[in-house]
Each structure stands twice: as structure tokens, then as C-alpha cells.
Design a protein around this motif. Structure first.
Motif, PDB file in Angstrom:
ATOM      1  N   PRO A  20       0.814  -1.225   0.000  1.00 30.68           N
ATOM      2  CA  PRO A  20       0.000   0.000   0.000  1.00 30.68           C
ATOM      3  C   PRO A  20       0.843   1.268   0.000  1.00 30.68           C
ATOM      4  CG  PRO A  20       0.115  -0.893   2.202  1.00 30.68           C
ATOM      5  CD  PRO A  20       0.834  -1.884   1.317  1.00 30.68           C
ATOM      6  N   VAL A  21       0.156   2.412   0.047  1.00 30.77           N
ATOM      7  CA  VAL A  21       0.822   3.715  -0.078  1.00 30.77           C
ATOM      8  C   VAL A  21       1.043   4.410   1.257  1.00 30.77           C
ATOM      9  CG1 VAL A  21      -0.078   4.080  -2.397  1.00 30.77           C
ATOM     10  CG2 VAL A  21      -1.371   4.938  -0.427  1.00 30.77           C
ATOM     11  N   ASP A  22       0.651   3.793   2.369  1.00 26.41           N
ATOM     12  CA  ASP A  22       0.766   4.464   3.677  1.00 26.41           C
ATOM     13  C   ASP A  22       2.175   4.965   3.969  1.00 26.41           C
ATOM     14  OD1 ASP A  22      -1.403   2.496   3.557  1.00 26.41           O
ATOM     15  OD2 ASP A  22      -1.889   3.177   5.586  1.00 26.41           O
ATOM     16  N   ALA A  23       3.187   4.188   3.584  1.00 27.19           N
ATOM     17  CA  ALA A  23       4.574   4.561   3.874  1.00 27.19           C
ATOM     18  C   ALA A  23       4.966   5.863   3.199  1.00 27.19           C
ATOM     19  CB  ALA A  23       5.519   3.445   3.438  1.00 27.19           C
ATOM     20  N   PHE A  24       4.227   6.274   2.184  1.00 28.11           N
ATOM     21  CA  PHE A  24       4.561   7.472   1.421  1.00 28.11           C
ATOM     22  C   PHE A  24       3.722   8.689   1.803  1.00 28.11           C
ATOM     23  CE2 PHE A  24       5.191   3.700  -1.210  1.00 28.11           C
ATOM     24  CZ  PHE A  24       6.503   3.840  -1.614  1.00 28.11           C
ATOM     25  N   ILE A  25       2.479   8.482   2.197  1.00 30.06           N
ATOM     26  CA  ILE A  25       1.583   9.636   2.356  1.00 30.06           C
ATOM     27  C   ILE A  25       0.961   9.766   3.738  1.00 30.06           C
ATOM     28  CG2 ILE A  25       1.039   9.623  -0.106  1.00 30.06           C
ATOM     29  CD1 ILE A  25      -1.656   8.338   0.571  1.00 30.06           C
ATOM     30  N   TRP A 210      10.640  10.584   1.254  1.00 33.21           N
ATOM     31  CA  TRP A 210      12.020  10.142   1.061  1.00 33.21           C
ATOM     32  C   TRP A 210      12.099   8.805   0.318  1.00 33.21           C
ATOM     33  CZ3 TRP A 210      14.094   5.652   3.226  1.00 33.21           C
ATOM     34  CH2 TRP A 210      13.386   5.056   4.263  1.00 33.21           C
ATOM     35  N   LYS A 211      11.082   7.968   0.493  1.00 32.12           N
ATOM     36  CA  LYS A 211      11.104   6.675  -0.193  1.00 32.12           C
ATOM     37  C   LYS A 211      10.863   6.841  -1.687  1.00 32.12           C
ATOM     38  CE  LYS A 211       8.938   5.205   4.011  1.00 32.12           C
ATOM     39  NZ  LYS A 211       8.487   6.605   4.274  1.00 32.12           N
ATOM     40  N   VAL A 212      10.010   7.788  -2.058  1.00 29.74           N
ATOM     41  CA  VAL A 212       9.781   8.066  -3.472  1.00 29.74           C
ATOM     42  C   VAL A 212      11.090   8.482  -4.137  1.00 29.74           C
ATOM     43  CG1 VAL A 212       8.669   9.655  -5.102  1.00 29.74           C
ATOM     44  CG2 VAL A 212       7.343   8.655  -3.226  1.00 29.74           C
ATOM     45  N   ALA A 213      11.841   9.374  -3.480  1.00 28.59           N
ATOM     46  CA  ALA A 213      13.106   9.848  -4.046  1.00 28.59           C
ATOM     47  C   ALA A 213      14.129   8.724  -4.126  1.00 28.59           C
ATOM     48  CB  ALA A 213      13.641  11.010  -3.217  1.00 28.59           C
ATOM     49  N   TYR A 375      12.284  15.009   5.827  1.00 28.71           N
ATOM     50  CA  TYR A 375      12.380  16.419   6.197  1.00 28.71           C
ATOM     51  C   TYR A 375      11.490  16.599   7.415  1.00 28.71           C
ATOM     52  CZ  TYR A 375      12.392  21.509   5.755  1.00 28.71           C
ATOM     53  OH  TYR A 375      12.536  22.861   5.977  1.00 28.71           O
ATOM     54  N   GLY A 376      12.084  16.521   8.619  1.00 24.41           N
ATOM     55  CA  GLY A 376      11.287  16.461   9.833  1.00 24.41           C
ATOM     56  C   GLY A 376      10.435  15.203   9.782  1.00 24.41           C
ATOM     57  N   THR A 377       9.136  15.369  10.023  1.00 27.34           N
ATOM     58  CA  THR A 377       8.209  14.240   9.885  1.00 27.34           C
ATOM     59  C   THR A 377       7.109  14.585   8.879  1.00 27.34           C
ATOM     60  OG1 THR A 377       7.009  15.028  11.839  1.00 27.34           O
ATOM     61  CG2 THR A 377       8.641  13.283  12.179  1.00 27.34           C
ATOM     62  N   ASP A 378       7.451  15.413   7.909  1.00 26.50           N
ATOM     63  CA  ASP A 378       6.515  15.770   6.847  1.00 26.50           C
ATOM     64  C   ASP A 378       6.544  14.664   5.792  1.00 26.50           C
ATOM     65  OD1 ASP A 378       5.114  16.815   4.703  1.00 26.50           O
ATOM     66  OD2 ASP A 378       5.938  18.828   4.906  1.00 26.50           O
ATOM     67  N   PRO A 379       5.428  13.942   5.575  1.00 25.89           N
ATOM     68  CA  PRO A 379       5.455  12.844   4.601  1.00 25.89           C
ATOM     69  C   PRO A 379       5.608  13.312   3.159  1.00 25.89           C
ATOM     70  CG  PRO A 379       3.210  13.238   5.361  1.00 25.89           C
ATOM     71  CD  PRO A 379       4.101  14.094   6.210  1.00 25.89           C
ATOM     72  N   ASP A 380       5.409  14.604   2.908  1.00 22.92           N
ATOM     73  CA  ASP A 380       5.446  15.129   1.545  1.00 22.92           C
ATOM     74  C   ASP A 380       6.739  15.855   1.201  1.00 22.92           C
ATOM     75  OD1 ASP A 380       2.837  14.262   0.817  1.00 22.92           O
ATOM     76  OD2 ASP A 380       1.986  15.913   1.975  1.00 22.92           O
ATOM     77  N   GLN A 418      16.208  13.925 -14.875  1.00 25.46           N
ATOM     78  CA  GLN A 418      15.150  13.075 -15.425  1.00 25.46           C
ATOM     79  C   GLN A 418      14.514  12.229 -14.330  1.00 25.46           C
ATOM     80  OE1 GLN A 418      17.563  11.238 -18.586  1.00 25.46           O
ATOM     81  NE2 GLN A 418      16.124  12.072 -20.081  1.00 25.46           N
ATOM     82  N   ASP A 419      15.331  11.720 -13.425  1.00 23.97           N
ATOM     83  CA  ASP A 419      14.786  10.955 -12.298  1.00 23.97           C
ATOM     84  C   ASP A 419      13.963  11.846 -11.379  1.00 23.97           C
ATOM     85  OD1 ASP A 419      15.887   8.258 -12.685  1.00 23.97           O
ATOM     86  OD2 ASP A 419      17.827   9.234 -12.445  1.00 23.97           O
ATOM     87  N   ILE A 420      14.463  13.048 -11.128  1.00 24.51           N
ATOM     88  CA  ILE A 420      13.750  13.981 -10.254  1.00 24.51           C
ATOM     89  C   ILE A 420      12.379  14.321 -10.833  1.00 24.51           C
ATOM     90  CG2 ILE A 420      13.796  16.335  -9.314  1.00 24.51           C
ATOM     91  CD1 ILE A 420      16.864  16.061  -9.152  1.00 24.51           C
ATOM     92  N   SER A 421      12.286  14.344 -12.169  1.00 26.91           N
ATOM     93  CA  SER A 421      11.025  14.733 -12.812  1.00 26.91           C
ATOM     94  C   SER A 421       9.874  13.803 -12.453  1.00 26.91           C
ATOM     95  CB  SER A 421      11.212  14.768 -14.334  1.00 26.91           C
ATOM     96  OG  SER A 421      11.352  13.455 -14.864  1.00 26.91           O
ATOM     97  N   ASN A 422      10.169  12.574 -12.051  1.00 24.29           N
ATOM     98  CA  ASN A 422       9.109  11.631 -11.679  1.00 24.29           C
ATOM     99  C   ASN A 422       8.619  11.807 -10.249  1.00 24.29           C
ATOM    100  OD1 ASN A 422       9.161  10.193 -14.169  1.00 24.29           O
ATOM    101  ND2 ASN A 422      10.973   9.078 -13.490  1.00 24.29           N
ATOM    102  N   MET A 423       9.446  12.383  -9.385  1.00 18.61           N
ATOM    103  CA  MET A 423       9.210  12.292  -7.946  1.00 18.61           C
ATOM    104  C   MET A 423       7.925  12.972  -7.491  1.00 18.61           C
ATOM    105  SD  MET A 423      13.116  12.803  -6.600  1.00 18.61           S
ATOM    106  CE  MET A 423      14.448  11.757  -7.167  1.00 18.61           C
ATOM    107  N   VAL A 424       7.725  14.230  -7.881  1.00 20.81           N
ATOM    108  CA  VAL A 424       6.531  14.949  -7.444  1.00 20.81           C
ATOM    109  C   VAL A 424       5.274  14.296  -8.008  1.00 20.81           C
ATOM    110  CG1 VAL A 424       5.284  17.128  -7.538  1.00 20.81           C
ATOM    111  CG2 VAL A 424       7.735  17.130  -7.111  1.00 20.81           C
ATOM    112  N   GLU A 425       5.359  13.843  -9.265  1.00 21.95           N
ATOM    113  CA  GLU A 425       4.181  13.235  -9.882  1.00 21.95           C
ATOM    114  C   GLU A 425       3.826  11.905  -9.232  1.00 21.95           C
ATOM    115  OE1 GLU A 425       2.360  15.031 -11.751  1.00 21.95           O
ATOM    116  OE2 GLU A 425       3.889  16.606 -11.743  1.00 21.95           O
TER     117      GLU A 425
END
Length: 492
Positions: A20-25, A210-213, A375-380, A418-425
Motif C-alpha cells: 500500500p501507499v501508507d509509507a509514502f503519504i 524520502w522513499k519516493v526519491a 524532512y522532519g516528519t513531513d510525509p510530503d 530526469q529521475d527527479i522529474s518523476n518524484m513529485v508526480e
């Protein structure tokens, strides 16, 4: 948070799984990470070369903790929580206020560094030696003898070194670093990273977990979609395997699924094309668009291949000639290569992920690695770092600093951008009601799956589970059709 549910997966993660996505959001998940994860794991916190003289120090920040790492003797390092035991003020940080600036650190800096033989708190002037003990407490007699060494000393943190990196662990009961790093450490020891030095180090604060990156660099499956310009150099099909807590990738063949040193290293020659030219072009592209994964010596030696070897030379011979030529060039300028056999090169593969937050590409004279932190405990949000190591003649090592770059693609090397371009999306996509869960490639993305299996062991949530089999999927489809028919009947 809910604990792991569903069927257990195999040790080698060979089946198709989902998670699931809990670890990210999830904000709850992010706020639990400091206690459940980061306080218990070994983390890479810097390089030994940053602490040359007694009194040299750096800080390493993770979530809401700051760790002060100091060279207390010519041979040893110590690490402490960067907090005064009196009233909790950070000893080293952005020292604004009325007192003198005993340690300078600009707001927004990557970390603090400097040289001090003692650390004085700017709040009430409590002062500490390099061993963490309180050297001076103003008006100590006011406590009536109730203060002791334990309550007045800085809180220690485990510190050790491997590969020229400094590692810390806030859990004083945790096992040794070497035990934590195995078996990855043994695979990577031949590269002698401790003899390398910083060539560049760049960081930024990104709008993603951080996991997305980190995951953007854990597999080569994304090359065809994210780095299409590299496909002209050959097939980037890869294997991905579990090695204990850690994992690795390497170039592979869909037909044979077996490897040689030339095939698994980052220097892989392209398909059926003339390897003299493809190695030369690929090395030039790496140097121009990444600034890492190679060295200037390797690039120049590759450009000579069409002149030095006849057409039709087998790829393995081209590869061997190229490395031997570059080795001689480096020796002439005072740079010695470690002795790495073809077998050792192949065993290391293309890249190794060291749990929880580091991924590195090993080479005979270089390493490109990424470290990502919350970044602190901000999941985003996260702190992203890209670092290149190289070998230099003694006395010619460059003096580098952390360079800050916005999450602006023009500020990063092209391939990394190019890798960074995927992260926010990806971070945005994880919040979509239409996303049902991750479906990592069972052969090429096991590094990603292994990350989440390890995280689940600490976080008690988000464990990968097998995807339902065809019979389950058929039944699910049948039930969906029945439900849809019932809804249509109701509306009609």
C-alpha cells in the motif's frame, strides 16, 4: 497504523506482490518513523575525510534528531545527540541571539561543521569536552551535589566507519556496523571506497516522501521510460536480488539471465553494435549528463578505443583493453587502482542499496551514490543528496562543500534531473483514489520490494503481500460484474 496482513512472501521475493501507499503519504506513519525506524538503524552520516584534525566536527540531522560527530583523537571518533542536557538547547546549530557565535551555521545550511576542542551552550554556558563530559557548569553548587557525570554528560550515539563513510546508530544496544552491512560489505570491500574522496556533493529539499526519491534509483526498469536517450547504448534489462537487509541490481539477459563482469558493470557495451564506439559514446554521455558513474580518465581512455583496437574486437576484449589502458593512465598521474577481479566486479553488480536510505554505484575508481532522508516528519518532503567520489593523486584532492539546488531540473545533471522529474508526480499519484497499490516488477524491482519488507519489520505496517492468483482475480472480476449489474438494474 495497521500491522502487516495477508500471506507471507518468499525470502527472495520472487513472486508478484503488492504493497500500500501508507509509507509514502500517511502522516501517522511519518510521525512514527523517528522512534520505530531511525532510532534503531545504522545510517551513513558523512565521510571520514571531513574530520581530519582533533576537534573537527560535523552534524547529521534525521527527522527531529541532530547528531554531533567529532574527532576526539587522531585515531577515533565520537558521536552524541546534539543537545545540551541542561535545558535541551542544540549545542551546534543556527546560533542567533545575544551570546557569542561559538559555532557558525547559516540558516538553511545542509549541516554544521568546524573545529572546536570544547562545545559551549549559548543558553547558559554549560561547556563540554570532546568526550562529552561536562567541563564547566556555572554555579554547579546550587544543585547541592545532586548532579552526576551521567546526567550532565552529552548522550552518546554509536559511531563506526566503513568504506570511508561515517555511520551512526542511536540505539546503544544495536549490533556492530559490520554485522549490519553484511553481506553487502564483503561484496563491496574490493573497491576500497575509503581511498576515494568527494568530487561533488549536491543536495536539495524535494516535495516528495524520502522513499519516493530513493526508489527512483533502486532499479534500471525505468530507463526505457525515464532515460530513453540511453537506450541507444543497448539493453538495460536487469536483475534485482535480495542480499540480506540490503539488495543489488545488475544488467541481465532475458534469454540467459546470467552475467559476466562486462555485462553487469555500469560500463556494459551496447548490444550488437561496435563496442569500441558504444563504450566511448556512453562514457562521454555519462560524464556530460551525470557528472558521475565514471571518471575523466575512463572517458579519455574510452575515446581512444576506435584508434587502438581493430573493428570486430569482441566486447569483452574491448572492455578489458579499455580498463587496462585507463589504469595505466591513472598510474602515470599517481592514482593506484585496487585489484578487483572479474568475478568480484560481476558479484558487486550495477548498484547496491544499503538499508534504509542509501544506494550506490560502485566502480574501480569511482562511486556515485544517493542518500535520502525525511524532512522532519513531513510525509510530503525529503532531503535528497547526490554525491560523486573519485580517486586523486595524493595532495590533489579537491576541497568540496555541500551545494544546495532547488527542485529545479535545470540545476541538476541531466540524467539525475530526469529521475527527479518523476518524484513529485509519483507523490501526487499516490494520493489518487484510483491508485490501488504498488505492483513492483518481480524480477527487476526486488530492491524496491525489499525496502518495504524491511520497513514493515520496523514499522509494523505496509508489508508486501502476494498479488491474488488468476482464480482469485477471475472470482473478483465475476463479483464485480454481478455488483455492476445490480447497480445498473437499480438505476433502470
Amino acid at each position: 497504523m495497521n500491522g502487516p496482513v495477508g500471506k507471507a512472501v518468499s525470502d527472495d521475493l520472487s513472486e508478484a506482490v503488492t504493497y500500500p501507499v501508507d509509507a509514502f503519504i500517511s502522516r501517522e506513519y511519518a510521525q512514527a518513523e523517528p522512534e520505530r525506524l531511525w532510532s534503531k538503524v545504522w545510517q551513513q552520516a558523512g565521510r571520514v575525510e571531513e574530520l581530519k584534525q582533533v576537534g573537527d566536527y560535523i552534524t547529521y540531522n534525521i527527522c527531529h534528531d541532530s547528531i554531533l560527530i567529532v574527532r576526539d583523537t587522531p585515531e577515533t571518533l565520537r558521536a552524541f545527540h546534539n543537545v545540551c542536557p541542561h535545558r535541551g538547547r542544540r549545542l551546534v546549530g543556527n546560533n542567533t541571539g545575544g551570546g557569542p557565535k561559538t559555532v557558525a551555521q547559516d540558516t538553511g545550511a545542509h549541516s554544521a561543521k568546524g573545529n572546536r576542542l570544547r562545545f559551549s551552550c549559548n543558553y547558559h554556558a554549560w561547556t563540554f569536552d570532546l568526550d562529552g563530559s561536562a567541563e564547566h557548569i556555572p554555579d554547579a553548587e546550587d544543585w547541592g551535589g545532586m548532579l552526576d557525570h551521567v546526567c550532565t554528560s552529552l548522550t552518546p550515539v554509536q559511531v563506526d566507519t566503513w568504506g570511508g563513510w561515517i555511520w551512526i546508530n542511536m540505539d546503544m544496544e544495536a549490533g556492530p556496523l559490520r554485522e549490519w552491512l553484511e553481506p553487502a560489505a564483503s561484496l563491496l570491500d574490493p573497491f576500497q571506497f575509503e581511498a576515494m574522496r568527494y568530487r561533488f556533493r549536491q543536495w536539495g529539499i524535494f516535495d516528495c516522501n524520502w522513499k519516493v526519491a530513493l526508489e527512483a534509483f533502486l532499479e534500471a526498469y525505468h530507463v526505457q521510460g525515464t532515460h530513453p536517450q540511453l537506450m541507444k547504448y543497448g539493453d538495460f534489462y536487469s536483475f534485482s536480488r535480495v542480499i540480506g537487509m540490503h539488495s543489488q541490481t545488475g544488467f541481465d539477459s532475458k534469454e540467459k539471465r546470467e552475467a559476466s563482469a562486462a555485462a553487469t558493470s555500469v560500463h556494459r557495451a551496447a548490444g550488437e553494435d561496435d563496442p569500441r564506439y558504444t563504450i566511448a559514446k556512453m562514457q562521454a554521455e555519462f560524464w556530460e549528463t551525470i557528472g558521475g558513474s565514471t571518471t575523466e580518465t575512463l572517458v579519455k581512455a574510452a575515446q581512444r578505443l576506435p584508434e587502438e583496437l581493430p573493428e570486430g574486437t569482441p566486447a569483452a576484449e574491448v572492455h578489458r583493453h579499455w580498463l587496462e589502458s585507463a589504469r595505466r593512465d591513472d598510474a602515470a598521474r599517481g592514482v593506484d587502482w585496487p585489484e578487483i577481479s572479474d568475478r568480484e566486479m560481476a558479484a558487486a553488480g550495477l548498484a547496491v542499496a544499503l538499508f534504509p536510505n542509501m544506494n550506490l554505484i560502485p566502480g574501480p575508481t569511482f562511486s556515485l551514490y544517493y542518500r535520502v532522508r525525511p524532512y522532519g516528519t513531513d510525509p510530503d518532503k525529503c532531503i535528497f543528496e547526490a554525491v560523486a567520489l573519485d580517486r586523486f593523486p595524493e595532495g590533489e584532492e579537491p576541497e568540496t562543500e555541500w551545494t544546495y539546488a532547488e527542485q529545479d531540473l535545470s540545476q541538476w545533471p541531466h540524467v539525475i534531473a530526469q529521475d527527479i522529474s518523476n518524484m513529485v508526480e509519483v507523490q501526487r499519484g499516490y494520493k489518487s483514489q484510483g491508485f490501488k497499490g504498488n505492483l513492483p516488477n518481480p524480477w527487476q524491482e526486488r530492491k524496491v520490494t525489499n525496502l518495504h519488507r524491511n520497513l514493515a519489520r520496523y514499522m509494523d505496517a505496509g508489508a508486501p503481500t502476494p498479488i491474488p492468483g488468476p482464480s482469485d482475480a477471475t472470482e473478483h472480476s465475476r463479483l464485480s460484474e454481478i455488483k455492476e449489474g445490480a447497480q445498473n438494474a437499480e438505476h433502470s
